[in-house]
Scaffold this motif. Sequence first.
Motif, PDB file in Angstrom:
ATOM      1  N   GLU A 149       0.837  -1.199   0.000  1.00  0.00           N
ATOM      2  CA  GLU A 149       0.000   0.000   0.000  1.00  0.00           C
ATOM      3  C   GLU A 149       0.874   1.253   0.000  1.00  0.00           C
ATOM      4  N   ARG A 225      -6.792  -3.251  -6.176  1.00  0.00           N
ATOM      5  CA  ARG A 225      -7.121  -1.975  -5.536  1.00  0.00           C
ATOM      6  C   ARG A 225      -7.831  -1.035  -6.500  1.00  0.00           C
ATOM      7  N   GLN A 226      -7.314  -0.915  -7.727  1.00  0.00           N
ATOM      8  CA  GLN A 226      -7.820   0.095  -8.649  1.00  0.00           C
ATOM      9  C   GLN A 226      -8.972  -0.396  -9.510  1.00  0.00           C
ATOM     10  N   GLY A 229     -11.543  -2.409  -6.953  1.00  0.00           N
ATOM     11  CA  GLY A 229     -12.031  -1.524  -5.903  1.00  0.00           C
ATOM     12  C   GLY A 229     -11.973  -2.123  -4.516  1.00  0.00           C
ATOM     13  N   LEU A 230     -11.074  -3.109  -4.316  1.00  0.00           N
ATOM     14  CA  LEU A 230     -10.960  -3.758  -3.013  1.00  0.00           C
ATOM     15  C   LEU A 230     -10.107  -2.928  -2.062  1.00  0.00           C
ATOM     16  N   SER A 231     -10.466  -2.941  -0.793  1.00  0.00           N
ATOM     17  CA  SER A 231      -9.692  -2.230   0.218  1.00  0.00           C
ATOM     18  C   SER A 231      -8.525  -3.105   0.665  1.00  0.00           C
ATOM     19  N   PRO A 232      -7.484  -2.512   1.265  1.00  0.00           N
ATOM     20  CA  PRO A 232      -6.381  -3.320   1.802  1.00  0.00           C
ATOM     21  C   PRO A 232      -6.874  -4.367   2.794  1.00  0.00           C
ATOM     22  N   GLU A 233      -7.848  -4.003   3.631  1.00  0.00           N
ATOM     23  CA  GLU A 233      -8.381  -4.945   4.607  1.00  0.00           C
ATOM     24  C   GLU A 233      -9.080  -6.114   3.921  1.00  0.00           C
ATOM     25  N   HIS A 234      -9.814  -5.829   2.842  1.00  0.00           N
ATOM     26  CA  HIS A 234     -10.495  -6.886   2.086  1.00  0.00           C
ATOM     27  C   HIS A 234      -9.478  -7.866   1.514  1.00  0.00           C
TER      28      HIS A 234
END
Length: 249
Positions: A149, A225-226, A229-234
Amino acid sequence: MLQCFMRTGVHIKHCSGQVSVCQEERVVREETRLDMLPADSATPLGSRTRRERRDAMEHRQCILQVARSLFAKQGVDAVSMHQIAKAAGIGQGTLYRRYAHKGELCMDLLHERHEELRVEIEKLFEQKKHLPALTRLDSVLLQSINFLEEQGALLTAIVQTQMQETMCRKAPNIEQMSAYYWLHTMFASLLTEAVEWGELAPLDVSFTADALLATLNPMFYRMQRQERGLSPEHILQGLRHIYITGMKW
């Protein structure tokens, strides 16, 4: 991640004034040539050599500082080697003699941070050596996601360059990449310990470590991520589900 930390010689070609990866000319790095110093120089060779090395170090730091600033303002993808050379007040040829391509410059920027990551993980292991292997594996996954990240753009630029190089010549041996080898050894050790202590079902440790590292590839992470659209936590929870809870008895 370790896909990103191997330095190799790079062939280049000249196209409309631009320098690109892969062709017949080879960039030669600037070196201090003692045999080129004036014979009648009043400065002792040792002093002259030390000064030139100090100047080279300061020159390198200037380039890295300029690149870091431009990357922070515009993003790694948007900044060209020409822009870096211009902002640093040096010729484009001078920059290319030091860094054959932007990926190599990114490697230099990442070097210190990567060493810090090693130290952080070693300290973490020392602090948690009494905990189960899967708990330590979970901590390393968290550290890895945080690193991706934080440094994802630089890592992606390096991987993209390596992909271009692979199209031009024999692909580098991935096991020679020090960071990959280090991470693979660490993950394999944790997985082996988890199997031996009954935390995980028997598995192909080496293959699983490779598969885990493949999911931590910077370009794959950036796509998740881009584009997804997943979050780091996901992403972290997905890794935990596959490589920790999903492999338990």
